[in-house]
Design a protein around this motif. Structure first.
Motif, PDB file in Angstrom:
ATOM      1  N   SER A  82       0.810  -1.223   0.000  1.00 22.41           N
ATOM      2  CA  SER A  82       0.000   0.000   0.000  1.00 22.41           C
ATOM      3  C   SER A  82       0.840   1.268   0.000  1.00 22.41           C
ATOM      4  O   SER A  82       0.325   2.354  -0.258  1.00 22.41           O
ATOM      5  N   GLY A  83       2.118   1.155   0.334  1.00 23.63           N
ATOM      6  CA  GLY A  83       2.962   2.332   0.472  1.00 23.63           C
ATOM      7  C   GLY A  83       3.049   2.829   1.901  1.00 23.63           C
ATOM      8  O   GLY A  83       3.740   3.815   2.178  1.00 23.63           O
ATOM      9  N   ALA A  84       2.374   2.146   2.851  1.00 25.37           N
ATOM     10  CA  ALA A  84       2.387   2.591   4.246  1.00 25.37           C
ATOM     11  C   ALA A  84       3.787   2.517   4.835  1.00 25.37           C
ATOM     12  O   ALA A  84       4.201   3.401   5.589  1.00 25.37           O
ATOM     13  N   ALA A  85       4.532   1.470   4.513  1.00 27.15           N
ATOM     14  CA  ALA A  85       5.886   1.325   5.057  1.00 27.15           C
ATOM     15  C   ALA A  85       6.783   2.473   4.610  1.00 27.15           C
ATOM     16  O   ALA A  85       7.571   3.012   5.388  1.00 27.15           O
ATOM     17  N   LEU A  86       6.659   2.854   3.347  1.00 29.69           N
ATOM     18  CA  LEU A  86       7.461   3.964   2.831  1.00 29.69           C
ATOM     19  C   LEU A  86       7.074   5.284   3.498  1.00 29.69           C
ATOM     20  O   LEU A  86       7.919   6.123   3.782  1.00 29.69           O
ATOM     21  N   LYS A  87       5.784   5.461   3.738  1.00 29.10           N
ATOM     22  CA  LYS A  87       5.319   6.696   4.378  1.00 29.10           C
ATOM     23  C   LYS A  87       5.873   6.818   5.788  1.00 29.10           C
ATOM     24  O   LYS A  87       6.307   7.899   6.219  1.00 29.10           O
ATOM     25  N   ILE A  88       5.869   5.726   6.535  1.00 26.31           N
ATOM     26  CA  ILE A  88       6.399   5.739   7.901  1.00 26.31           C
ATOM     27  C   ILE A  88       7.878   6.091   7.890  1.00 26.31           C
ATOM     28  O   ILE A  88       8.359   6.891   8.700  1.00 26.31           O
ATOM     29  N   THR A  89       8.618   5.513   6.948  1.00 27.46           N
ATOM     30  CA  THR A  89      10.052   5.795   6.845  1.00 27.46           C
ATOM     31  C   THR A  89      10.296   7.251   6.474  1.00 27.46           C
ATOM     32  O   THR A  89      11.159   7.928   7.055  1.00 27.46           O
ATOM     33  N   GLU A  90       9.559   7.741   5.511  1.00 26.37           N
ATOM     34  CA  GLU A  90       9.715   9.129   5.069  1.00 26.37           C
ATOM     35  C   GLU A  90       9.472  10.100   6.222  1.00 26.37           C
ATOM     36  O   GLU A  90      10.217  11.070   6.419  1.00 26.37           O
ATOM     37  N   THR A  91       8.441   9.828   7.022  1.00 24.54           N
ATOM     38  CA  THR A  91       8.115  10.699   8.150  1.00 24.54           C
ATOM     39  C   THR A  91       9.201  10.663   9.210  1.00 24.54           C
ATOM     40  O   THR A  91       9.584  11.700   9.779  1.00 24.54           O
ATOM     41  N   ALA A  92       9.717   9.472   9.495  1.00 29.73           N
ATOM     42  CA  ALA A  92      10.786   9.349  10.490  1.00 29.73           C
ATOM     43  C   ALA A  92      12.014  10.135  10.068  1.00 29.73           C
ATOM     44  O   ALA A  92      12.664  10.796  10.892  1.00 29.73           O
ATOM     45  N   LEU A  93      12.336  10.104   8.786  1.00 28.12           N
ATOM     46  CA  LEU A  93      13.500  10.827   8.291  1.00 28.12           C
ATOM     47  C   LEU A  93      13.318  12.338   8.419  1.00 28.12           C
ATOM     48  O   LEU A  93      14.269  13.072   8.697  1.00 28.12           O
ATOM     49  N   LYS A  94      12.097  12.812   8.234  1.00 30.58           N
ATOM     50  CA  LYS A  94      11.835  14.241   8.345  1.00 30.58           C
ATOM     51  C   LYS A  94      11.896  14.728   9.794  1.00 30.58           C
ATOM     52  O   LYS A  94      12.085  15.917  10.051  1.00 30.58           O
ATOM     53  N   MET A  95      11.738  13.808  10.742  1.00 29.94           N
ATOM     54  CA  MET A  95      11.721  14.181  12.157  1.00 29.94           C
ATOM     55  C   MET A  95      13.120  14.438  12.719  1.00 29.94           C
ATOM     56  O   MET A  95      13.258  15.040  13.790  1.00 29.94           O
ATOM     57  N   PHE A  96      14.160  13.984  12.017  1.00 29.92           N
ATOM     58  CA  PHE A  96      15.516  14.050  12.558  1.00 29.92           C
ATOM     59  C   PHE A  96      16.396  14.943  11.682  1.00 29.92           C
ATOM     60  O   PHE A  96      16.230  14.990  10.460  1.00 29.92           O
ATOM     61  N   ALA A  97      17.333  15.613  12.332  1.00 28.16           N
ATOM     62  CA  ALA A  97      18.324  16.398  11.599  1.00 28.16           C
ATOM     63  C   ALA A  97      19.233  15.455  10.819  1.00 28.16           C
ATOM     64  O   ALA A  97      19.312  14.250  11.099  1.00 28.16           O
ATOM     65  N   GLU A  98      19.966  16.010   9.854  1.00 29.35           N
ATOM     66  CA  GLU A  98      20.785  15.189   8.966  1.00 29.35           C
ATOM     67  C   GLU A  98      21.778  14.327   9.732  1.00 29.35           C
ATOM     68  O   GLU A  98      21.974  13.159   9.411  1.00 29.35           O
TER      69      GLU A  98
END
Length: 457
Positions: A82-98
Motif C-alpha cells: 500500500s505504500g504505508a511502510a514507505l510513508k512511515i520511513t519518510e516521516t521518520a526521516l523528516k523528524m531528525f536532523a541530517e
C-alpha cells in the motif's frame, strides 16, 4: 528407561535437527517431522502412540495459532504494497536532523519490524537509505545494517511477527504480555546495536544503481529525505495516520484487553466487547480491515481483496507448518520424560535455568541462520520443561526471543540481502550485522535477567 538414555536421545535429536537443516539443507518442516517421529520411537512410544502424539500436538497447536499467523502475514503484505511502510520511513526521516539520520532509520525500522519480516523491510527501503547515504556521506556500513537490525529485533521479540507470535502461543503467553515485555527487552537491544553501528568508521558508498538518478549531486530532489527514490515514486501516496493505524490498533486492542480483563465486571457487555476485539485473532483481522483504506479506490479490486490475501497465505505457509510440527515436538518431549531428565541435568550442573532457553535459541539461530526458526524451535523444546525449570512461561518466551537474535552471518538470507544491497563485503557484514545482532541479543537478555532478578517476569 534410564534418565541417561532419555537425555542422550534428546540431545542426539537436537544435534540431528541442526545438522539436517544447516549441513544437509533439508527443509525445516521435514527435519522437525523426522526428529519428532524418531524421538517418539526411541523413547518407547511405539509406532501407533508416536503417530497419535504427533497428530494431537500438530492439530492442537495450529488450532491456537494458525489464523494468527495468517492474518499477521497478510497485514504485513498490505502495509508493504500500500505504500504505508514507505510513508512511515519518510516521516521518520523528516523528524531528525541530517546528523541523526541513523536514528531516524532505526526508528522507522523498529515500527516496520512489528508487521514486516526484516528482509522485506531492507528490500523495500534500501533505495531510500542509499540515497540518504549519497547525500549525507554516511557510510552504508552504518545505514544498511541499522535498517536491518531494527526490524530484525522486532521480528524476533514482538508479535505479530510469525516467530514470536508462534512462540508465545506455544508457551501459552498472553499476547498483551508478549508485546509489552517484548518491547521492554527489544528496544534496549536496538539501542545498543544502533550505538555500536553508529561508531563505524569504515566508509562504504551506496551501490551505483541506487544513486544513478542523483547524478546531479546532493541538491537533486528533496534534500536529506530520499523522497525521489524510484521505489517511492511507484508507491501510492498514503497518510501517516492511516499508515500507522493498522500497526498500532491491534497492539492497543490486545494490551487493553489484557489490562482491563481483571478490573471490568465479569460478564458485563463492556467486558465482553473489550475481550472480543482484544482477542489476538480478531484484533489482527480488524487490523487487516483498517489497512484496506490505504489502497484508496483500489480496495474493491480483486488484486486487493483476493490476490493480496493469497500472497499473505503463501508467506504464512512455512511458519504455520513449522509451528504445528514444533507443537508435536513439544508433545513428545512432555509425554516421554525428557523434561524431567533435562531439568535434573541442569540442576546438577548448577546452571541458572533461564540460560538454557537463551542458549538453545542462540544455537539454532546461529547454526541455521534463521531467527524465526530459532525462537519457534527453542519454544517448542522448552515448553514441556517449564514446570521442571521453575520459570514463568513469559520468562522462557523472552529468553527464546533474545537468544534467537544471535547471530547473523553468512548462512542467513537477511545477512546476504543486507550485505549485498548495502555494497558491503562479507567481512564488513560480519563486523557490522554479525556483531550488532549478537550485541542486541545479549543486551535484551541482560534486561530480562534484571526483570527476573526483581521478580517482574
Amino acid at each position: 528407561m534410564s534418565d541417561l538414555y532419555t537425555l542422550g536421545a534428546f540431545v542426539a535429536a537436537i544435534v540431528v535437527l541442526v545438522l539436517l537443516i544447516a549441513r544437509f539443507k533439508v527443509h525445516p518442516v521435514a527435519t522437525l517431522f523426522i526428529v519428532v517421529v524418531s524421538l517418539g520411537l526411541l523413547l518407547g512410544m511405539g509406532g501407533e502412540g508416536t503417530v497419535e502424539l504427533v497428530t494431537a500436538g500438530f492439530g492442537n497447536t495450529l488450532a491456537n495459532v494458525g489464523l494468527l499467523i495468517i492474518f499477521g502475514c497478510v497485514l504485513g503484505k498490505m502495509l508493504e504494497l500500500s505504500g504505508a511502510a514507505l510513508k512511515i520511513t519518510e516521516t521518520a526521516l523528516k523528524m531528525f536532523a541530517e546528523k541523526r539520520v541513523p536514528w531516524a532509520i532505526a526508528l522507522a525500522s523498529v515500527v516496520l519490524g512489528i508487521p514486516l519480516i526484516a528482509d522485506t523491510a531492507v528490500v523495500m527501503l534500501i533505495p531510500i537509505v542509499s540515497a540518504l547515504a549519497y547525500r549525507t556521506g554516511i557510510s552504508m556500513m552504518k545505514l544498511g545494517p541499522i535498517l536491518y537490525l531494527g526490524a530484525y529485533v522486532m521480528t524476533s521479540v514482538v508479535p505479530p511477527g510469525p516467530g514470536p507470535l508462534a512462540s508465545a502461543s506455544l508457551l501459552d503467553v498472553s499476547m498483551g504480555e508478549a508485546i509489552l515485555y517484548g518491547l521492554a527487552v527489544g528496544l534496549p537491544g536496538v539501542l545498543a546495536a544502533t550505538l555500536y553501528l553508529s561508531r563505524t568508521r569504515t566508509h562504504v558508498p551506496p551501490k551505483p544503481e541506487f544513486v544513478e538518478h542523483l547524478a546531479g549531486g546532493p541538491g537533486t530532489g528533496s534534500a536529506g529525505t530520499g523522497t525521489d527514490a524510484p521505489a517511492q515514486e511507484e508507491a501510492p501516496r498514503v497518510g501517516l495516520f492511516g499508515s500507522l493505524l493498522p500497526i498500532v490498533a491491534p497492539i492497543l486492542l490486545i494490551v487493553t484487553a489484557a489490562l482491563a480483563a481483571p478490573v471490568l465486571p465479569e460478564g458485563s457487555p463492556l467486558a465482553s466487547a473489550v475481550l472480543f476485539v482484544g482477542e489476538p485473532t480478531i484484533a489482527l483481522f480488524l487490523a487487516c480491515l483498517l489497512a484496506l483504506p490505504l489502497f484508496r479506490g483500489r480496495w474493491r479490486d480483486k488484486e486487493t481483496l483476493n490476490d493480496l490475501f493469497e500472497s499473505g497465505l503463501r508467506i504464512a505457509a512455512m511458519p504455520i507448518a513449522l509451528t504445528g510440527v514444533g507443537g508435536a515436538l513439544a508433545t513428545i518431549i512432555r509425554e516421554t520424560g525428557v523434561a524431567e531428565s533435562v531439568a535434573g541435568s541442569i540442576e546438577n550442573a548448577g546452571l541458572s535455568p533461564i540460560i538454557i532457553p537463551f542458549l538453545v535459541a542462540a544455537a539454532v539461530c546461529t547454526i541455521t541462520g534463521s531467527n524465526i526458526l530459532g525462537v519457534m524451535t527453542s519454544a517448542a523444546i522448552m515448553q514441556p520443561l517449564i514446570p521442571e525449570l521453575d520459570l514463568s512461561p513469559l520468562a522462557v518466551y523472552l529468553a527464546c526471543a533474545t537468544g534467537a537474535q544471535i547471530m547473523k552471518h553468512a548462512n542467513s538470507s537477511g545477512f546476504w540481502v543486507t550485505t549485498t544491497l548495502s555494497n558491503m563485503t562479507v567481512g564488513q557484514g560480519i563486523r557490522s550485522i554479525g556483531v550488532a545482532s549478537a550485541l542486541s541479543g545479549v543486551t535484551g537478555f541482560a534486561v530480562l535477567y534484571a526483570l527476573l532478578t526483581f521478580g517482574l517476569v
